[in-house]
Design a protein around this motif. Structure first.
Motif, PDB file in Angstrom:
ATOM      1  N   LYS A 495       0.836  -1.186   0.000  1.00  0.00           N
ATOM      2  CA  LYS A 495       0.000   0.000   0.000  1.00  0.00           C
ATOM      3  C   LYS A 495       0.874   1.240   0.000  1.00  0.00           C
ATOM      4  O   LYS A 495       1.796   1.383   0.817  1.00  0.00           O
ATOM      5  CB  LYS A 495      -0.915  -0.013   1.235  1.00  0.00           C
ATOM      6  N   LYS A 498      -3.061   5.924  -1.025  1.00  0.00           N
ATOM      7  CA  LYS A 498      -4.346   5.346  -1.433  1.00  0.00           C
ATOM      8  C   LYS A 498      -4.180   4.294  -2.511  1.00  0.00           C
ATOM      9  O   LYS A 498      -5.156   3.675  -2.942  1.00  0.00           O
ATOM     10  CB  LYS A 498      -5.280   6.451  -1.928  1.00  0.00           C
ATOM     11  N   ILE A 500      -2.780   0.738  -4.085  1.00  0.00           N
ATOM     12  CA  ILE A 500      -2.401  -0.619  -3.673  1.00  0.00           C
ATOM     13  C   ILE A 500      -1.832  -1.336  -4.886  1.00  0.00           C
ATOM     14  O   ILE A 500      -2.435  -1.329  -5.969  1.00  0.00           O
ATOM     15  CB  ILE A 500      -3.601  -1.391  -3.100  1.00  0.00           C
TER      16      ILE A 500
END
Length: 547
Positions: A495, A498, A500
């Motif tokens: 991560k 925001k 991933i």
């Protein structure tokens, strides 16, 4: 018998290290210190910086060699920091099996008292002609041997006494001018130069002044003149004593000492002078700038207070041996500042020996090269490490592989090489951006390091290719187990804010000697095995296939 405190000149007794054992009343009066203030103190306490350096670097070696000093010109300091020119004689004495040194300081005031005693003796001897002749002959013998002019002038400026002294150094012959006027002896130009001082002494005021003369041969000379009024019981000035000393050598030595002190004080290198036992005797301002220690913090302390814990006993023994054999050592040392921080110094130590070949002083000169060393370390790190991840690069990997392979020739040792290529990395770059791709590579590097031991090596070859070199794994089963852990670790989502990202990894494994005996062969074999893992569906590992 005359007592120690009754001596009409300044006398000091020290031990062989320069520590004051006793000082007579005349010396205590000159330097304005009590016996308690002087007792057990170093003789350097009485000397200004330039004379202190001269004492440490020249006079002590001469004294240890010859056992005596004669007619040495120095300056001593009073509590008020007055600089008093003196002529020094010193002689070694052995009492009760212990070496001590008797220092005699001749200053103008002592000569004045001596002349007063001579004049008093002459008046007493007037009642007996025979005694007077003998006494005057004795006085003349003494004053003729003094390194300066001793004279007496009456109110009419007629010479009543003068020693055997060539006033301007032009002929080298004595002047015998009893009864002559001062103008006749000095010459009109010199007389005019001194006239204001003559008026002052005849008014009852002592005069002390320096004169600059041009000798007959054209050379420059300096004298220190003392005009001392002779006052009778009624308070009338009946004449005056003149003590005129050639201080040309003192001026020359003073210049040399000022030059030496200027160099000592202004050089950017730290300088530390110690005795043969390592006791610090003197330091310069640059020493304080570099180490943070003031002179007062370190003088009379051991030089070992600067040592860090980065050198072992063998290193220090090497320095001692080099000094004993060659009289000099030069190299780099890690030292400790007053605040506890460590710095790297480029240092040279020179041994000063006595005529008997005994070590008497050590002079250490050093400068702080920590910043240069750090720059070199940074440059070396950049040359052998990947800029993005900080991992070793190909060059450092090859170097470590070569060292480990060499070790296997001396002792049983295994080596396994893993060639890793990320699966799906291009998609991360294309969809999330190159910045996120770089962050992912850094995260992968951290996860790889976490899966191996400190003695193993994780390197980045470039792009999304990594190498893991296992140092002496127990078996191929352990190697497979580590590969499984790496696959599992890399597979975990990553991560970044925001965003991933998820990638896999294909691993090819080569074993030393079975799949290659050189770094190049092992890298080629592991690379080939990695493509086998890709062909098997990616996100897995394969050992090198042997034919």
């Amino acid at each position: 018998m005359m007592e120690f405190d009754d001596l009409p000149c300044s006398v000091l007794v020290t031990d062989a290290s320069g520590k004051i054992l006793s000082a007579n009343a005349e010396l205590r009066a000159v330097v304005a210190r009590t016996a308690q203030q002087l007792q057990e103190q170093p003789i350097e306490l009485l000397l200004p910086p330039a004379s202190r350096i001269f004492l440490q670097t020249h006079l002590w070696p001469m004294l240890l060699r010859d056992g005596h000093l004669q007619e040495i010109h120095l300056k001593i300091s009073s509590v008020q920091n007055q600089r008093i020119p003196v002529m020094v004689n010193c002689k070694k004495r052995t009492m009760a099996g212990i070496d001590s040194y008797v220092w005699i300081f001749f200053v103008a005031r002592e000569r004045s008292k001596f002349e007063e005693k001579l004049l008093e003796a002459r008046h007493v001897a007037e009642s007996a002609a025979a005694a007077l002749i003998a006494r005057e002959a004795f006085i003349k013998t003494i004053t003729d041997a003094m390194p300066g002019m001793v004279a007496y002038w009456d109110q009419q400026l007629r010479c009543r006494f003068i020693n055997r002294y060539d006033i301007d150094g032009s002929t080298g012959q004595p002047v015998t001018m009893l009864g002559a006027s001062m103008q006749e002896i000095l010459g009109q130009p010199l007389f005019d130069m001194n006239e204001s001082h003559i008026r002052g002494v005849l008014a009852g005021h002592r005069q002390t002044f320096e004169r600059k003369l041009i000798r007959a041969d054209g050379s420059l000379a300096y004298t220190l003149a003392n005009y001392i009024p002779d006052v009778d019981l009624g308070g009338n000035v009946t004449g005056f004593f003149v003590l005129d000393t050639d201080i040309t050598p003192v001026k020359s030595a003073e210049f040399e000492l000022r030059l030496a002190a200027s160099i000592f004080d202004s050089t950017v290198e730290g300088i530390m002078v110690t005795d043969d036992a390592g006791m610090i005797l003197s330091v310069n301002p640059a020493f304080s700038t570099i180490t943070g220690y003031s002179a007062a913090d370190v003088i009379r302390h051991k030089a070992g207070m600067l040592k860090s814990d980065r050198h072992d006993a063998t290193f220090h023994a090497t320095i001692v041996q080099s000094l004993a054999v060659h009289g000099r050592w030069e190299g780099e040392t890690w030292s400790r500042r007053q605040d506890g921080t460590i710095f790297l110094a480029r240092q040279s130590i020179t041994l000063i020996r006595s005529s008997g070949d005994e070590p008497v002083r050590y002079v250490s000169i050093f400068n702080d090269i920590s910043e240069l060393w750090q720059k070199n370390e940074d440059t070396r790190h950049m040359a052998f490490h990947d800029l993005l991840t900080g991992l070793p690069n190909r060059s450092l990997l090859i170097e470590r592989m070569t060292q480990l392979i060499a070790r296997t020739g001396r002792e049983p040792c295994n080596l396994a090489l893993m060639f890793l290529d990320l699966d799906g990395f291009k998609a991360v770059n294309d969809t999330l951006g190159h910045e996120t791709g770089d962050d992912l590579l850094v995260m992968v590097a951290r996860r790889l390091v976490a899966q191996v031991r400190a003695l193993d090596t994780v390197a980045r070859l470039g792009g999304d290719e990594f190498i893991v070199m296992l140092n002496n794994p127990v078996s191929s089963g352990e190697v497979a187990h580590i590969a499984e852990r790496i696959v599992e670790s890399i597979n975990r989502p990553m991560k970044f804010g925001k965003k991933i990202a998820k990638v896999g990894v294909s691993i090819g494994i080569a074993i030393y000697d079975l799949d290659g005996s050189t770094p190049a062969q092992l890298l080629k074999s592991a690379d080939g095995a990695m493509y086998l893992a890709k062909a098997a569906g990616k996100n897995t590992f394969r050992f090198c296939q042997r034919t």
